[in-house]
Motif scaffolding. Structure first.
Motif, PDB file in Angstrom:
ATOM      1  N   ILE A 198     -42.212  -7.462 -13.992  1.00  0.00           N
ATOM      2  CA  ILE A 198     -41.535  -8.341 -14.939  1.00  0.00           C
ATOM      3  C   ILE A 198     -41.816  -8.000 -16.395  1.00  0.00           C
ATOM      4  O   ILE A 198     -40.954  -8.105 -17.249  1.00  0.00           O
ATOM      5  CB  ILE A 198     -41.915  -9.809 -14.654  1.00  0.00           C
ATOM      6  N   SER A 199     -43.059  -7.595 -16.700  1.00  0.00           N
ATOM      7  CA  SER A 199     -43.415  -7.410 -18.107  1.00  0.00           C
ATOM      8  C   SER A 199     -44.412  -6.269 -18.264  1.00  0.00           C
ATOM      9  O   SER A 199     -44.932  -5.748 -17.293  1.00  0.00           O
ATOM     10  CB  SER A 199     -44.008  -8.719 -18.652  1.00  0.00           C
ATOM     11  N   GLY A 200     -44.658  -5.899 -19.526  1.00  0.00           N
ATOM     12  CA  GLY A 200     -45.632  -4.852 -19.809  1.00  0.00           C
ATOM     13  C   GLY A 200     -45.005  -3.481 -19.889  1.00  0.00           C
ATOM     14  O   GLY A 200     -43.787  -3.339 -20.013  1.00  0.00           O
ATOM     15  N   LYS A 201     -45.849  -2.466 -19.792  1.00  0.00           N
ATOM     16  CA  LYS A 201     -45.354  -1.103 -20.003  1.00  0.00           C
ATOM     17  C   LYS A 201     -44.395  -0.631 -18.915  1.00  0.00           C
ATOM     18  O   LYS A 201     -43.620   0.289 -19.141  1.00  0.00           O
ATOM     19  CB  LYS A 201     -46.521  -0.124 -20.158  1.00  0.00           C
ATOM     20  N   HIS A 202     -44.414  -1.252 -17.745  1.00  0.00           N
ATOM     21  CA  HIS A 202     -43.485  -0.886 -16.668  1.00  0.00           C
ATOM     22  C   HIS A 202     -42.417  -1.953 -16.447  1.00  0.00           C
ATOM     23  O   HIS A 202     -41.837  -2.047 -15.359  1.00  0.00           O
ATOM     24  CB  HIS A 202     -44.256  -0.629 -15.369  1.00  0.00           C
ATOM     25  N   LYS A 203     -42.154  -2.757 -17.477  1.00  0.00           N
ATOM     26  CA  LYS A 203     -41.182  -3.850 -17.382  1.00  0.00           C
ATOM     27  C   LYS A 203     -39.855  -3.348 -16.827  1.00  0.00           C
ATOM     28  O   LYS A 203     -39.324  -2.324 -17.276  1.00  0.00           O
ATOM     29  CB  LYS A 203     -40.957  -4.461 -18.770  1.00  0.00           C
ATOM     30  N   GLY A 204     -39.344  -4.086 -15.841  1.00  0.00           N
ATOM     31  CA  GLY A 204     -38.055  -3.748 -15.250  1.00  0.00           C
ATOM     32  C   GLY A 204     -38.129  -2.724 -14.132  1.00  0.00           C
ATOM     33  O   GLY A 204     -37.131  -2.507 -13.440  1.00  0.00           O
ATOM     34  N   ARG A 205     -39.278  -2.110 -13.933  1.00  0.00           N
ATOM     35  CA  ARG A 205     -39.423  -1.096 -12.878  1.00  0.00           C
ATOM     36  C   ARG A 205     -39.255  -1.755 -11.512  1.00  0.00           C
ATOM     37  O   ARG A 205     -39.903  -2.733 -11.200  1.00  0.00           O
ATOM     38  CB  ARG A 205     -40.794  -0.433 -12.990  1.00  0.00           C
ATOM     39  N   ARG A 206     -38.363  -1.200 -10.707  1.00  0.00           N
ATOM     40  CA  ARG A 206     -38.152  -1.704  -9.343  1.00  0.00           C
ATOM     41  C   ARG A 206     -38.959  -0.854  -8.369  1.00  0.00           C
ATOM     42  O   ARG A 206     -38.998   0.366  -8.479  1.00  0.00           O
ATOM     43  CB  ARG A 206     -36.685  -1.672  -8.974  1.00  0.00           C
ATOM     44  N   LEU A 207     -39.605  -1.547  -7.446  1.00  0.00           N
ATOM     45  CA  LEU A 207     -40.390  -0.882  -6.412  1.00  0.00           C
ATOM     46  C   LEU A 207     -39.862  -1.318  -5.058  1.00  0.00           C
ATOM     47  O   LEU A 207     -39.556  -2.490  -4.847  1.00  0.00           O
ATOM     48  CB  LEU A 207     -41.868  -1.271  -6.541  1.00  0.00           C
ATOM     49  N   VAL A 208     -39.759  -0.373  -4.154  1.00  0.00           N
ATOM     50  CA  VAL A 208     -39.259  -0.673  -2.819  1.00  0.00           C
ATOM     51  C   VAL A 208     -40.368  -0.400  -1.817  1.00  0.00           C
ATOM     52  O   VAL A 208     -40.782   0.744  -1.607  1.00  0.00           O
ATOM     53  CB  VAL A 208     -38.007   0.170  -2.481  1.00  0.00           C
ATOM     54  N   ALA A 209     -40.853  -1.474  -1.207  1.00  0.00           N
ATOM     55  CA  ALA A 209     -41.918  -1.351  -0.209  1.00  0.00           C
ATOM     56  C   ALA A 209     -41.301  -1.052   1.152  1.00  0.00           C
ATOM     57  O   ALA A 209     -40.152  -1.430   1.416  1.00  0.00           O
ATOM     58  CB  ALA A 209     -42.715  -2.646  -0.141  1.00  0.00           C
ATOM     59  N   PRO A 210     -42.056  -0.379   2.013  1.00  0.00           N
ATOM     60  CA  PRO A 210     -41.560  -0.156   3.380  1.00  0.00           C
ATOM     61  C   PRO A 210     -41.231  -1.486   4.048  1.00  0.00           C
ATOM     62  O   PRO A 210     -41.921  -2.482   3.843  1.00  0.00           O
ATOM     63  CB  PRO A 210     -42.743   0.530   4.080  1.00  0.00           C
ATOM     64  N   LYS A 211     -40.181  -1.497   4.846  1.00  0.00           N
ATOM     65  CA  LYS A 211     -39.725  -2.748   5.468  1.00  0.00           C
ATOM     66  C   LYS A 211     -40.665  -3.263   6.554  1.00  0.00           C
ATOM     67  O   LYS A 211     -40.616  -4.434   6.904  1.00  0.00           O
ATOM     68  CB  LYS A 211     -38.325  -2.556   6.042  1.00  0.00           C
ATOM     69  N   ASN A 212     -41.520  -2.407   7.098  1.00  0.00           N
ATOM     70  CA  ASN A 212     -42.341  -2.812   8.239  1.00  0.00           C
ATOM     71  C   ASN A 212     -43.684  -3.445   7.845  1.00  0.00           C
ATOM     72  O   ASN A 212     -44.516  -3.718   8.700  1.00  0.00           O
ATOM     73  CB  ASN A 212     -42.597  -1.610   9.154  1.00  0.00           C
ATOM     74  N   LEU A 213     -43.899  -3.711   6.563  1.00  0.00           N
ATOM     75  CA  LEU A 213     -45.165  -4.312   6.151  1.00  0.00           C
ATOM     76  C   LEU A 213     -45.175  -5.807   6.475  1.00  0.00           C
ATOM     77  O   LEU A 213     -44.178  -6.493   6.273  1.00  0.00           O
ATOM     78  CB  LEU A 213     -45.405  -4.097   4.651  1.00  0.00           C
ATOM     79  N   PRO A 214     -46.332  -6.307   6.953  1.00  0.00           N
ATOM     80  CA  PRO A 214     -46.418  -7.730   7.334  1.00  0.00           C
ATOM     81  C   PRO A 214     -46.691  -8.612   6.115  1.00  0.00           C
ATOM     82  O   PRO A 214     -47.797  -9.119   5.924  1.00  0.00           O
ATOM     83  CB  PRO A 214     -47.606  -7.737   8.303  1.00  0.00           C
ATOM     84  N   VAL A 215     -45.689  -8.791   5.257  1.00  0.00           N
ATOM     85  CA  VAL A 215     -45.918  -9.485   3.987  1.00  0.00           C
ATOM     86  C   VAL A 215     -44.848 -10.541   3.723  1.00  0.00           C
ATOM     87  O   VAL A 215     -43.769 -10.509   4.287  1.00  0.00           O
ATOM     88  CB  VAL A 215     -45.931  -8.491   2.799  1.00  0.00           C
ATOM     89  N   ARG A 216     -45.189 -11.470   2.837  1.00  0.00           N
ATOM     90  CA  ARG A 216     -44.277 -12.448   2.268  1.00  0.00           C
ATOM     91  C   ARG A 216     -44.517 -12.375   0.763  1.00  0.00           C
ATOM     92  O   ARG A 216     -45.333 -13.096   0.221  1.00  0.00           O
ATOM     93  CB  ARG A 216     -44.585 -13.862   2.798  1.00  0.00           C
ATOM     94  N   PRO A 217     -43.841 -11.445   0.074  1.00  0.00           N
ATOM     95  CA  PRO A 217     -44.124 -11.257  -1.349  1.00  0.00           C
ATOM     96  C   PRO A 217     -43.842 -12.511  -2.173  1.00  0.00           C
ATOM     97  O   PRO A 217     -42.938 -13.278  -1.864  1.00  0.00           O
ATOM     98  CB  PRO A 217     -43.186 -10.125  -1.765  1.00  0.00           C
ATOM     99  N   THR A 218     -44.648 -12.702  -3.221  1.00  0.00           N
ATOM    100  CA  THR A 218     -44.404 -13.764  -4.184  1.00  0.00           C
ATOM    101  C   THR A 218     -43.053 -13.489  -4.843  1.00  0.00           C
ATOM    102  O   THR A 218     -42.800 -12.367  -5.277  1.00  0.00           O
ATOM    103  CB  THR A 218     -45.527 -13.776  -5.240  1.00  0.00           C
ATOM    104  N   THR A 219     -42.190 -14.480  -4.898  1.00  0.00           N
ATOM    105  CA  THR A 219     -40.860 -14.262  -5.470  1.00  0.00           C
ATOM    106  C   THR A 219     -40.980 -13.931  -6.962  1.00  0.00           C
ATOM    107  O   THR A 219     -41.954 -14.312  -7.618  1.00  0.00           O
ATOM    108  CB  THR A 219     -39.965 -15.508  -5.313  1.00  0.00           C
ATOM    109  N   ASP A 220     -39.977 -13.247  -7.473  1.00  0.00           N
ATOM    110  CA  ASP A 220     -39.973 -12.907  -8.903  1.00  0.00           C
ATOM    111  C   ASP A 220     -40.030 -14.167  -9.761  1.00  0.00           C
ATOM    112  O   ASP A 220     -40.702 -14.207 -10.786  1.00  0.00           O
ATOM    113  CB  ASP A 220     -38.731 -12.080  -9.259  1.00  0.00           C
ATOM    114  N   MET A 221     -39.323 -15.218  -9.326  1.00  0.00           N
ATOM    115  CA  MET A 221     -39.319 -16.469 -10.092  1.00  0.00           C
ATOM    116  C   MET A 221     -40.728 -17.064 -10.148  1.00  0.00           C
ATOM    117  O   MET A 221     -41.200 -17.456 -11.212  1.00  0.00           O
ATOM    118  CB  MET A 221     -38.350 -17.481  -9.454  1.00  0.00           C
ATOM    119  N   CYS A 222     -41.410 -17.106  -9.009  1.00  0.00           N
ATOM    120  CA  CYS A 222     -42.776 -17.646  -8.967  1.00  0.00           C
ATOM    121  C   CYS A 222     -43.735 -16.757  -9.761  1.00  0.00           C
ATOM    122  O   CYS A 222     -44.605 -17.256 -10.479  1.00  0.00           O
ATOM    123  CB  CYS A 222     -43.260 -17.774  -7.526  1.00  0.00           C
ATOM    124  N   LYS A 223     -43.552 -15.458  -9.638  1.00  0.00           N
ATOM    125  CA  LYS A 223     -44.427 -14.528 -10.349  1.00  0.00           C
ATOM    126  C   LYS A 223     -44.278 -14.680 -11.864  1.00  0.00           C
ATOM    127  O   LYS A 223     -45.266 -14.731 -12.597  1.00  0.00           O
ATOM    128  CB  LYS A 223     -44.104 -13.089  -9.899  1.00  0.00           C
TER     129      LYS A 223
END
Length: 191
Positions: free
Chosen positions: A4-29
């Motif tokens: 969202i912010s800082g020197k890598h602001k706007g950088r999109r990252l794509v994680a592998p689909k098979n990871l057992p995660v529930r990422p924090t939403t961008d809105m919450c972050k």
């Protein structure tokens, strides 16, 4: 997922689909970091990210200039993704594969900010034990802050050092600080 912010602001990252995660939403972050901006200058902060998952929170701290960041997760796929991303973006993140409770029990380091995002289905007792253990083991710096992300069905405001909570839909961030004499303060920022 995006930074969202800082020197890598706007950088999109794509994680592998098979990871057992529930990422924090961008809105919450974004809401979380808006709160933290009122308390901290990120430059040089030592951060511990527990149940780090894809590393989304770690990347956000690193992009904003935090110092050493330790990301702990029990899944090797998550740890490998964090290591690769940290290398690719030249971020000061150390990814550790460990059971979070074992890590907290055995760590000798102290941190300015500790963020924990356990699985929402983790038991109430384990949520409570995590918060208590972090303070017992003195992992948090005296001026530091512990933030625990949990569902609105998990109640943590009764624990020692609870400072305030922010509610975003079904997610809650509970904040803990030393010597918190404030009245319990729940704020629902979505309504």
């Amino acid at each position: 997922m995006r930074i969202i912010s800082g020197k890598h602001k706007g950088r999109r990252l794509v994680a592998p689909k098979n990871l057992p995660v529930r990422p924090t939403t961008d809105m919450c972050k974004e809401a979380l970091f808006n709160v933290l901006n009122n308390y901290f200058n990120f430059h040089g902060l030592k951060v511990l990210d527990l149940f780090a998952g894809t590393g989304s929170i770690s990347y956000e701290f690193a992009s904003r200039g935090s110092g050493a960041i330790t990301s702990v997760d029990g899944d090797m796929g998550c740890v490998n993704f964090i290591k690769k991303t940290a290398t690719d973006l030249d971020l000061n993140i150390t990814a550790v594969k460990s059971d979070v409770f074992s890590f907290v029990e055995n760590s000798k380091a102290t941190f300015d900010i500790i963020f924990a995002d356990p699985p929402y289905e983790m038991s109430q007792e384990d949520f409570e034990r995590l918060v208590q253990l972090i303070f017992e083991k003195e992992l948090l710096d005296e001026e530091g802050m512990l933030i625990v992300e949990h569902s609105k069905y998990t109640k943590l405001e009764h624990l020692t050092n609870f400072s305030f909570a922010k509610i975003y839909g079904g997610s809650v961030f509970s904040f803990y600080e030393f010597e918190s004499d404030d009245e319990e303060d729940y704020e629902d920022d979505e309504e």
